[in-house]
Write a protein that holds these residues in place. Structure first.
Motif, mmCIF file in Angstrom:
data_model
loop_
_atom_site.group_PDB
_atom_site.id
_atom_site.type_symbol
_atom_site.label_atom_id
_atom_site.label_comp_id
_atom_site.label_asym_id
_atom_site.label_seq_id
_atom_site.Cartn_x
_atom_site.Cartn_y
_atom_site.Cartn_z
ATOM 1 N N VAL A 12 0.819 -1.328 0.062
ATOM 2 C CA VAL A 12 0.069 0.102 0.023
ATOM 3 C C VAL A 12 0.865 1.286 0.031
ATOM 4 O O VAL A 12 0.475 2.273 -0.551
ATOM 5 C CB VAL A 12 -1.008 -0.132 1.197
ATOM 6 N N VAL A 13 1.828 1.199 0.879
ATOM 7 C CA VAL A 13 2.859 2.261 0.898
ATOM 8 C C VAL A 13 3.390 2.613 -0.512
ATOM 9 O O VAL A 13 3.448 3.855 -1.217
ATOM 10 C CB VAL A 13 3.861 2.126 2.016
ATOM 11 N N ALA A 14 3.997 1.561 -1.160
ATOM 12 C CA ALA A 14 4.434 1.739 -2.685
ATOM 13 C C ALA A 14 3.540 2.179 -3.520
ATOM 14 O O ALA A 14 3.783 2.929 -4.467
ATOM 15 C CB ALA A 14 4.903 0.408 -2.955
ATOM 16 N N VAL A 19 8.012 5.247 0.335
ATOM 17 C CA VAL A 19 8.851 4.170 0.700
ATOM 18 C C VAL A 19 9.040 4.051 1.870
ATOM 19 O O VAL A 19 8.986 4.730 2.911
ATOM 20 C CB VAL A 19 10.339 4.732 0.016
ATOM 21 N N LEU A 20 9.187 2.630 2.378
ATOM 22 C CA LEU A 20 9.301 2.185 3.644
ATOM 23 C C LEU A 20 9.785 0.876 3.850
ATOM 24 O O LEU A 20 9.312 0.078 3.157
ATOM 25 C CB LEU A 20 7.616 2.012 4.388
ATOM 26 N N ALA A 25 9.495 0.071 9.362
ATOM 27 C CA ALA A 25 8.237 -0.015 9.651
ATOM 28 C C ALA A 25 8.048 -0.604 11.157
ATOM 29 O O ALA A 25 6.927 -0.289 11.883
ATOM 30 C CB ALA A 25 7.302 -0.987 8.639
ATOM 31 N N VAL A 26 8.742 -1.548 11.400
ATOM 32 C CA VAL A 26 8.646 -2.247 12.731
ATOM 33 C C VAL A 26 9.587 -1.891 13.772
ATOM 34 O O VAL A 26 9.438 -2.172 14.934
ATOM 35 C CB VAL A 26 8.681 -3.830 12.470
ATOM 36 N N LYS A 46 1.836 5.466 10.044
ATOM 37 C CA LYS A 46 2.298 6.945 10.111
ATOM 38 C C LYS A 46 3.819 7.192 9.858
ATOM 39 O O LYS A 46 4.099 8.142 9.346
ATOM 40 C CB LYS A 46 2.104 7.327 11.769
ATOM 41 N N ARG A 47 4.559 6.045 9.958
ATOM 42 C CA ARG A 47 5.811 6.091 9.588
ATOM 43 C C ARG A 47 6.155 6.347 7.914
ATOM 44 O O ARG A 47 7.109 6.983 7.701
ATOM 45 C CB ARG A 47 6.747 5.225 9.875
ATOM 46 N N ALA A 48 5.303 5.986 7.166
ATOM 47 C CA ALA A 48 5.201 6.363 5.538
ATOM 48 C C ALA A 48 4.060 7.460 5.405
ATOM 49 O O ALA A 48 3.788 7.657 4.224
ATOM 50 C CB ALA A 48 4.968 5.013 5.256
ATOM 51 N N ALA A 49 3.917 8.386 6.525
ATOM 52 C CA ALA A 49 3.121 9.526 6.254
ATOM 53 C C ALA A 49 1.547 9.168 5.652
ATOM 54 O O ALA A 49 0.937 9.884 5.051
ATOM 55 C CB ALA A 49 3.875 10.547 5.330
#
Length: 92
Positions: A12-14, A19-20, A25-26, A46-49
């Motif tokens: 989903v991020v991609a 980019v994550l 991520a963990v 949230k780390r990938a906005a």
């Protein structure tokens, strides 16, 4: 053993152009056995906005404009990535 929620999150991020990495991520999250839970997936997103939330509703009520997103089918089943299947008319 792969983590279905983490794998879906990375897809989903991609698809949203982000980019994550798995590690980013963990990192620092209190994983359970060692997998993401739905609540931890929100924190990792949230780390990938990305903004996210858990919503309980029938499949028919899913809003296609929120795709790509992650579906949790049942607590005992793996997460699935839902990319939307309805065809849209081209603009113009």
């Amino acid at each position: 053993m792969p983590d279905p929620l983490l794998e879906c999150l990375l897809v989903v991020v991609a698809l949203h152009g982000g980019v994550l990495s798995r590690e980013a991520a963990v990192a620092g999250l209190p994983l359970e056995g060692p997998r993401l839970t739905p609540a931890l997936t929100i924190r990792a997103a949230k780390r990938a906005a990305l903004l996210s939330r858990v919503a309980h509703q029938p499949l028919e009520r899913l809003n296609e404009s929120l795709c790509p997103s992650i579906l949790l089918l049942h607590a005992s089943r793996p997460a699935s990535c839902w990319l939307g299947t309805k065809k849209r008319k081209p603009p113009g």
